[in-house]
Design a protein around this motif. Structure first.
Motif, PDB file in Angstrom:
ATOM      1  N   TYR A 143      65.606  64.433 103.189  1.00 56.19           N
ATOM      2  CA  TYR A 143      65.757  63.152 103.867  1.00 56.19           C
ATOM      3  C   TYR A 143      64.594  62.246 104.555  1.00 56.19           C
ATOM      4  O   TYR A 143      64.366  61.814 105.484  1.00 56.19           O
ATOM      5  CB  TYR A 143      67.038  63.223 104.941  1.00 56.19           C
ATOM      6  N   GLU A 151      76.624  75.109 100.167  1.00 53.27           N
ATOM      7  CA  GLU A 151      75.872  73.953  99.990  1.00 53.27           C
ATOM      8  C   GLU A 151      75.070  73.559 101.182  1.00 53.27           C
ATOM      9  O   GLU A 151      75.429  73.260 102.161  1.00 53.27           O
ATOM     10  CB  GLU A 151      77.008  73.139  99.584  1.00 53.27           C
ATOM     11  N   THR A 210      79.932  65.112  94.752  1.00 50.31           N
ATOM     12  CA  THR A 210      80.799  64.577  95.810  1.00 50.31           C
ATOM     13  C   THR A 210      80.454  63.191  95.954  1.00 50.31           C
ATOM     14  O   THR A 210      79.511  62.602  95.421  1.00 50.31           O
ATOM     15  CB  THR A 210      80.326  65.481  97.210  1.00 50.31           C
ATOM     16  N   ALA A 257      72.087  70.206  97.750  1.00 48.98           N
ATOM     17  CA  ALA A 257      72.452  68.855  97.767  1.00 48.98           C
ATOM     18  C   ALA A 257      71.391  68.199  97.361  1.00 48.98           C
ATOM     19  O   ALA A 257      70.253  67.899  98.105  1.00 48.98           O
ATOM     20  CB  ALA A 257      72.758  68.658  99.132  1.00 48.98           C
ATOM     21  N   ASP A 293      74.577  69.828  93.696  1.00 47.24           N
ATOM     22  CA  ASP A 293      75.592  68.766  94.082  1.00 47.24           C
ATOM     23  C   ASP A 293      74.998  67.508  94.222  1.00 47.24           C
ATOM     24  O   ASP A 293      73.868  67.181  94.974  1.00 47.24           O
ATOM     25  CB  ASP A 293      76.239  69.207  95.522  1.00 47.24           C
ATOM     26  N   ARG A 352      87.951  68.073  98.184  1.00 51.10           N
ATOM     27  CA  ARG A 352      87.268  68.237  99.517  1.00 51.10           C
ATOM     28  C   ARG A 352      88.379  67.970 100.756  1.00 51.10           C
ATOM     29  O   ARG A 352      89.117  66.686 100.725  1.00 51.10           O
ATOM     30  CB  ARG A 352      86.466  66.900  99.537  1.00 51.10           C
ATOM     31  N   HIS A 388      86.445  72.312  98.937  1.00 51.61           N
ATOM     32  CA  HIS A 388      85.264  72.020  99.450  1.00 51.61           C
ATOM     33  C   HIS A 388      85.424  71.454 100.621  1.00 51.61           C
ATOM     34  O   HIS A 388      86.218  70.548 101.067  1.00 51.61           O
ATOM     35  CB  HIS A 388      84.553  70.965  98.431  1.00 51.61           C
ATOM     36  N   TYR A 400      82.487  70.112 104.006  1.00 58.22           N
ATOM     37  CA  TYR A 400      81.316  69.549 104.444  1.00 58.22           C
ATOM     38  C   TYR A 400      81.791  68.919 105.852  1.00 58.22           C
ATOM     39  O   TYR A 400      81.845  67.686 105.590  1.00 58.22           O
ATOM     40  CB  TYR A 400      80.414  68.840 103.206  1.00 58.22           C
ATOM     41  N   ARG A 442      68.821  70.450 103.885  1.00 61.74           N
ATOM     42  CA  ARG A 442      67.610  70.464 104.644  1.00 61.74           C
ATOM     43  C   ARG A 442      67.217  72.113 104.939  1.00 61.74           C
ATOM     44  O   ARG A 442      66.007  72.227 105.021  1.00 61.74           O
ATOM     45  CB  ARG A 442      67.889  69.588 105.997  1.00 61.74           C
TER      46      ARG A 442
HETATM   47  C1  LIG Z   1      78.449  66.647 100.781  1.00 61.66           C
HETATM   48  C2  LIG Z   1      77.308  67.115 101.286  1.00 61.66           C
HETATM   49  N1  LIG Z   1      77.022  68.272 100.943  1.00 61.66           N
HETATM   50  C3  LIG Z   1      75.699  68.820 101.505  1.00 61.66           C
HETATM   51  C4  LIG Z   1      74.901  68.136 102.203  1.00 61.66           C
HETATM   52  C5  LIG Z   1      73.835  68.826 102.809  1.00 61.66           C
HETATM   53  O1  LIG Z   1      73.394  68.550 104.066  1.00 61.66           O
HETATM   54  P1  LIG Z   1      72.383  69.417 104.782  1.00 61.66           P
HETATM   55  O2  LIG Z   1      70.901  68.667 104.040  1.00 61.66           O
HETATM   56  O3  LIG Z   1      72.144  69.074 106.141  1.00 61.66           O
HETATM   57  O4  LIG Z   1      72.318  70.699 104.467  1.00 61.66           O
HETATM   58  C6  LIG Z   1      75.428  66.683 102.460  1.00 61.66           C
HETATM   59  C7  LIG Z   1      74.474  65.776 103.401  1.00 61.66           C
HETATM   60  O5  LIG Z   1      74.800  64.628 103.762  1.00 61.66           O
HETATM   61  C8  LIG Z   1      76.695  66.230 102.077  1.00 61.66           C
HETATM   62  O6  LIG Z   1      77.040  65.061 102.226  1.00 61.66           O
END
Ligand SMILES: Cc1ncc(COP(=O)(O)O)c(C=O)c1O
Length: 416
Positions: A381, A276, A97, A50, A74, A144, A191, A193, A279
């Motif tokens: 982040y 996906e 996304t 991401a 992504d 999604r 998808h 999340y 962090r």
């Molecule tokens: C659609 C989507 N995928 C993946 C992520 C990545 O999340 P993380 O960094 O917590 O793994 C985010 C984070 O906001 C997201 O919005």
């Protein structure tokens, strides 16, 4: 991961070479994480990064280069699309996304030949279909889905409440039919999340099991053989003192039978499963460095003012998704003098607001002007999620640390 003392010495070198404030990313840690993820899940999952977690251009270049070889990226905006392409990602590796994609962004993605657009509503799918038609293309999409439920244990949880993300599970069967009927789109899969920053292995397994059940339900209902199913991972990393790191192998052993049952069915025989995440891949590989510029005893507490704070690291100041601000773990890059006396500290950034605070009620040997403080788990982040323009301080530098053939560590400035 590089052992703490060695890491501290490298960070000291970074602070002497490039100054502070700065973000430092250890490429070898990211490589190790990617390898752990691949082996833990026995290569069942492809890895999708991401880009929002850390969109630094040079970092993206390294992530897509053959030694790391992250399979997919992504993106969530036109800006991230341009970055990913500038970093050399192939358009077919990209998914898009985001709940507010504008027509110009969708057009740019279609024109670039993006792998999939992840549509978050039927209305968005209809707009995309017109754009694809005008461009003379059939655009591949994933839908999604927004599940009804997320197990307890997720730091940030999007499920079961009104949400701008995805199509509500309760309405998805009818919505999928509408998307399937759009001639200029090819429905390639689904998808989900629905939550993140989870350090509870059982909850992660349960959540992915919910994904698998929903994927199966919609594919059976519509007799689909999806090319791709995306599992938004939600894997957490330690930020606070008592956080224990996730036991990835426990997640892997819990999910294995569920994935086996899913992929044993012929309709999923050719399906790519994508994990996906942001962090978990890059977060722990990064540290933020800030130095003491001023100190002032005030009413029993030593107020320590640093050259960077909330303006560069909103999350560490407790304002990015946290309900109650708590101290991120922090450590001293500059070793304290053996004569330093322990005292109560409050560590602040340079902004003219009391919310610019990186550490409250910290007892430690007294910090001195010039001392460097490190905040771990800052690779995701961090800079990208911070209000850098507020009060106009210069942005922090970004430095990549890479182990060279001699086993030493090379430092490279990769600031935008
Ligand atoms: C659609 C989507 N995928 C993946 C992520 C990545 O999340 P993380 O960094 O917590 O793994 C985010 C984070 O906001 C997201 O919005």
């Amino acid at each position: 991961m590089i052992p703490f003392e060695q890491r501290r010495e490298i960070l000291e070198r970074v602070s002497q070479t490039f100054g502070t404030p700065s973000y430092v990313y250890f490429l070898d840690d990211i490589r190790e994480r990617a390898a752990e993820l691949r082996t833990a899940f026995a290569h069942r999952f492809r890895l999708s990064y991401a880009v929002k977690a850390n969109p630094n251009l040079k970092l993206l270049e390294r992530l897509r280069a053959p030694d790391l070889n992250i399979d997919a990226f992504d993106i969530s905006s036109g800006g991230e699309l341009r970055r990913a392409l500038a970093a050399g990602c192939s358009p077919s590796q990209l998914s898009f996304t985001g709940p507010g994609k504008r027509d110009a962004e969708l057009s740019a993605a279609v024109d670039a030949g993006i792998g999939e657009v992840v549509v978050e509503s039927v209305a968005e799918a209809c707009r995309l279909a017109s754009i694809a038609k005008a461009a003379g293309r059939i655009q591949r999409v994933l839908i999604r889905l927004a599940p009804k439920r997320v197990p307890k244990g997720f730091g940030l949880n999007l499920a079961g409440k009104p949400t701008q993300f995805g199509i509500d599970e309760e309405e998805c069967l009818a919505a999928i039919l509408e998307v399937k009927q759009l001639d200029d789109l090819e429905l390639a899969g689904f998808h989900i999340y629905s939550g993140t920053q989870c350090l509870d292995e059982g909850a992660i397994v349960e959540n992915w099991a919910l994904y698998a059940a929903l994927f199966q339900e919609v594919c059976v209902a519509h007799d689909l053989r999806p090319r791709k199913l995306v599992f938004g991972a939600g894997l957490g990393i330690p930020y606070y003192d008592h956080d224990a790191p996730l036991k990835l192998l426990d997640v892997a052993s819990g999910i294995q039978p569920i994935l086996e049952t899913l992929t044993a069915q012929s309709r999923f025989g050719e399906t790519e499963l994508h994990l996906e995440l942001g962090r978990y891949l890059v977060g722990e590989a990064g540290d933020y460095l800030t130095s003491v510029v001023h100190k002032k005893p005030s009413r029993g507490t030593l107020m320590v003012v640093c050259d960077g704070g909330m303006n560069h690291h909103l999350a560490a100041a407790g304002h990015f998704g946290q309900v109650i601000p708590r101290n991120f773990r922090l450590f001293r890059v500059t070793k304290p003098s053996p004569l330093a006396v322990e005292t109560a500290h409050q560590i602040c950034g340079p902004l003219c607001t009391t919310i610019d605070t990186l550490g409250r009620n910290l007892r430690m040997p007294e910090l001195e002007v010039g001392d460097v403080i490190g905040i771990p788990s800052s690779g995701a982040y961090g800079l990208t999620a911070s209000p850098t323009a507020f009060i106009g301080h210069d942005p922090p530098r970004e430095v990549l640390v890479t182990r060279n053939a001699l086993g030493d560590f090379d430092l490279e400035e990769i600031s935008a």
